[in-house]
Design a protein around this motif. Structure first.
Motif, short mmCIF file in Angstrom:
data_model
loop_
_atom_site.label_atom_id
_atom_site.label_comp_id
_atom_site.label_asym_id
_atom_site.label_seq_id
_atom_site.Cartn_x
_atom_site.Cartn_y
_atom_site.Cartn_z
N LEU A 240 28.10 54.63 50.11
CA LEU A 240 28.74 53.21 50.24
C LEU A 240 28.61 52.26 49.10
CD1 LEU A 240 30.13 51.13 52.10
CD2 LEU A 240 27.84 50.78 53.13
N ALA A 241 27.14 52.20 48.59
CA ALA A 241 27.07 51.35 47.28
C ALA A 241 27.98 51.70 46.22
CB ALA A 241 25.72 51.30 46.95
N LEU A 242 28.03 52.90 45.82
CA LEU A 242 28.93 53.37 44.79
C LEU A 242 30.45 53.08 45.06
CD1 LEU A 242 27.47 56.87 43.84
CD2 LEU A 242 27.04 54.52 42.70
N SER A 243 30.84 53.14 46.29
CA SER A 243 32.25 53.02 46.67
C SER A 243 32.59 51.20 46.38
CB SER A 243 32.68 53.26 48.07
OG SER A 243 31.89 52.46 48.99
N LEU A 244 31.51 50.43 46.52
CA LEU A 244 31.81 49.06 46.17
C LEU A 244 31.43 48.49 44.60
CD1 LEU A 244 29.59 47.76 49.24
CD2 LEU A 244 32.24 47.87 48.94
N ALA A 245 31.43 49.53 43.76
CA ALA A 245 31.20 49.11 42.26
C ALA A 245 32.39 48.58 41.83
CB ALA A 245 30.78 50.57 41.71
N GLY A 246 33.76 48.94 41.97
CA GLY A 246 34.85 48.29 41.58
C GLY A 246 35.11 46.83 41.98
N SER A 247 34.76 46.61 43.15
CA SER A 247 34.69 45.32 43.73
C SER A 247 33.92 44.38 43.43
CB SER A 247 34.82 45.44 45.44
OG SER A 247 35.75 46.22 45.97
N LEU A 248 32.38 45.06 42.88
CA LEU A 248 31.47 44.12 42.43
C LEU A 248 31.83 43.65 40.85
CD1 LEU A 248 28.04 45.89 43.64
CD2 LEU A 248 29.36 43.88 44.56
N ASN A 249 32.53 44.56 40.28
CA ASN A 249 32.95 44.25 38.89
C ASN A 249 33.86 43.13 38.92
OD1 ASN A 249 31.74 45.98 37.51
ND2 ASN A 249 33.46 47.63 37.52
N ILE A 250 34.98 43.34 40.03
CA ILE A 250 35.63 41.86 40.03
C ILE A 250 35.15 40.59 40.50
CG2 ILE A 250 37.62 40.97 41.46
CD1 ILE A 250 38.82 44.08 41.55
N LEU A 251 34.30 40.76 41.49
CA LEU A 251 33.65 39.59 42.07
C LEU A 251 32.67 38.87 41.02
CD1 LEU A 251 32.52 40.07 45.67
CD2 LEU A 251 34.27 38.64 44.72
N SER A 252 32.02 39.83 39.97
CA SER A 252 31.43 39.48 38.87
C SER A 252 32.08 38.15 37.98
CB SER A 252 30.72 40.33 38.00
OG SER A 252 31.65 41.08 37.36
N LEU A 253 33.42 38.34 38.02
CA LEU A 253 34.25 37.41 37.47
C LEU A 253 34.28 35.98 38.12
CD1 LEU A 253 37.13 39.43 36.69
CD2 LEU A 253 35.31 39.12 35.06
N GLY A 254 33.83 35.98 39.51
CA GLY A 254 33.79 34.51 40.33
C GLY A 254 34.58 34.89 41.36
N GLN A 255 33.93 34.26 42.50
CA GLN A 255 34.81 34.22 43.76
C GLN A 255 36.23 34.07 43.63
OE1 GLN A 255 32.57 33.07 47.40
NE2 GLN A 255 34.09 32.24 48.23
N GLU A 256 36.79 32.81 43.13
CA GLU A 256 37.97 32.59 43.10
C GLU A 256 38.94 33.60 42.43
OE1 GLU A 256 35.66 30.61 42.21
OE2 GLU A 256 35.82 29.02 43.85
N MET A 257 38.34 34.16 41.31
CA MET A 257 39.36 35.23 40.66
C MET A 257 39.20 36.44 41.34
SD MET A 257 40.66 35.88 37.88
CE MET A 257 40.54 34.68 36.69
N GLY A 258 38.09 36.96 42.23
CA GLY A 258 38.09 37.92 42.83
C GLY A 258 39.15 37.77 44.04
N GLN A 259 39.27 36.75 44.63
CA GLN A 259 40.40 36.60 45.66
C GLN A 259 41.76 36.63 44.84
OE1 GLN A 259 39.03 32.79 47.02
NE2 GLN A 259 38.39 33.57 49.25
N ALA A 260 42.06 36.20 43.83
CA ALA A 260 43.31 36.29 43.07
C ALA A 260 43.64 37.47 42.81
CB ALA A 260 43.17 35.49 41.88
N LEU A 261 42.54 38.47 42.46
CA LEU A 261 42.97 39.95 42.19
C LEU A 261 42.73 40.81 43.36
CD1 LEU A 261 40.78 40.29 39.04
CD2 LEU A 261 43.19 40.08 39.05
N GLY A 262 42.91 40.31 44.60
CA GLY A 262 43.15 41.02 45.78
C GLY A 262 41.70 41.26 46.48
N VAL A 263 40.52 40.82 46.09
CA VAL A 263 39.21 41.16 46.65
C VAL A 263 38.92 40.29 47.79
CG1 VAL A 263 36.78 41.55 46.31
CG2 VAL A 263 38.34 42.37 44.62
N ARG A 264 38.69 40.77 48.83
CA ARG A 264 37.91 39.86 50.10
C ARG A 264 36.65 39.69 50.20
NH1 ARG A 264 39.98 43.10 55.02
NH2 ARG A 264 39.04 41.39 56.18
N PRO A 265 35.96 38.68 49.39
CA PRO A 265 34.56 38.41 49.14
C PRO A 265 33.78 38.73 50.47
CG PRO A 265 35.93 36.77 48.11
CD PRO A 265 37.00 37.50 48.95
N GLY A 266 34.19 37.97 51.52
CA GLY A 266 33.44 38.30 52.65
C GLY A 266 33.21 39.49 53.06
#
Length: 337
Positions: free
Chosen positions: A211-237
């Motif tokens: 499960l942790a490894l499957s989240l690695a890509g999303s963690l990369n996007i969220l590391s750019l910031g929550q707003e940027m992550g949402q703009a790139l299609g990641v759901r932070p919650g």
């Protein structure tokens, strides 16, 4: 030093795995009775029930080595995930109060229910870690804007203090025999553990690690910031929720099986980041391997320093990790999220 390139990172991961295997072989031979390498290998592949060295390796050293590897890897991956989602270089699994939750559940199982076998009270460690994580996640939610990392960290610190106080109260009023049982667990030792414990942990940590490894890509996007992550299609919650589940299972399993172990989940992710760069697709597995090596080396050193007696791996890991923690405090400022 940030080493770029998939080939370089793959070589680093393979080299770390080779070092881990060598350390595991070393662990099989070092202890109150030295076991030659040839005998250790023979005990694994051609065991002789009449050979006491083979019994030592198979009954004592193998479960101990596997437990150290699994607990270390789980703490390393959990620590890397916590540093990713909180964007805090000082974050580690204990920040969610998981160690404290597991500790209070184990001490209640020992003192109130009279459980003495780790195969029995390890399940209470899982339960306590999970309930503490749920409580922290619930208190750390910012309902208007989603999950707030700072609020989560503060909730974790508060829960850890309260649960630590509860554990202390129970221990101070415990009979001597029950106190000794809890003390052996709370020192963070991987010795004298049944093979059943390693099997239980493997059943929990393997799916949690995937499960942790499957989240690695999303963690990369969220590391750019929550707003940027949402703009790139990641759901932070959603990412926060799944991350907390993974951390609860990984750190909770490691704590339930080996006791509270600090600094391993703090040091390994930073070492992985130094050699792999900021990509969590590499940081997570490398952190797991580095942490497994670190905890296994701490256990090996603990067998040597005051031989024939031993020092718990958790204590040695704290001694080794303390100076690194001080260095981090001096070098970094806490991130404002």
């Amino acid at each position: 030093m940030d080493l770029h390139g998939r080939g370089q990172r793959l070589r680093i991961l393979c080299g770390a795995l080779v070092l881990l295997v060598l350390t595991m072989v070393l662990s099989l031979g070092i202890g109150f009775r030295a076991v030659p390498w040839s005998e250790a290998m023979a005990a694994l592949w051609a065991p002789d029930p009449g050979n006491d060295l083979h019994l030592i390796v198979r009954v004592l050293r193998v479960p101990r080595t596997l437990l150290a590897v699994m607990a270390g890897a789980a703490l390393g991956i959990a620590g890397a995930m916590m540093q990713a989602v909180t964007r805090n270089p000082l974050a580690e699994p204990g920040i969610l109060g998981i160690n404290a939750g597991a500790a209070v559940a184990v001490v209640l199982a020992i003192m109130v229910l009279g459980l003495t076998s780790m195969a029995q009270y390890v399940w209470f460690g899982f339960l306590g870690a999970g309930l503490a994580g749920v409580a922290v996640f619930t208190l750390g939610r910012a309902h208007e804007t989603g999950t707030d990392p700072v609020r989560l960290v503060l909730a974790g610190a508060g829960i850890a203090v309260v649960l630590g106080a509860m554990t202390g109260i129970v221990i101070l009023n415990a009979p001597l025999q029950e106190f000794d049982t809890f003390r052996n667990w709370s020192a963070g030792s991987v010795s004298d553990r049944e093979a059943e414990i390693a099997v239980i942990l493997a059943m929990v940590l393997l799916p949690a690690g995937l499960l942790a490894l499957s989240l690695a890509g999303s963690l990369n996007i969220l590391s750019l910031g929550q707003e940027m992550g949402q703009a790139l299609g990641v759901r932070p919650g959603r990412v926060w929720g799944l991350t907390c589940i993974a951390v609860m299972l990984l750190a909770g399993g490691a704590t339930a099986g080996a006791g509270p172990i600090g600094f391993v989940g703090l040091v390994a992710p930073h070492a992985a980041r130094m050699v792999c760069g900021p990509d969590y697709r590499w940081i997570l597995p490398v952190s797991g391997v580095f942490a497994a090596i670190l905890l296994l080396l701490a256990d090996i050193l603990g067998r040597i320093v005051i031989a024939p007696d031993e020092v718990a791996a958790g204590i040695v890991a704290a001694i080794l990790g303390g100076p690194f923690f001080i260095l981090l405090v001096r070098r970094f400022r806490l991130a404002r999220i």
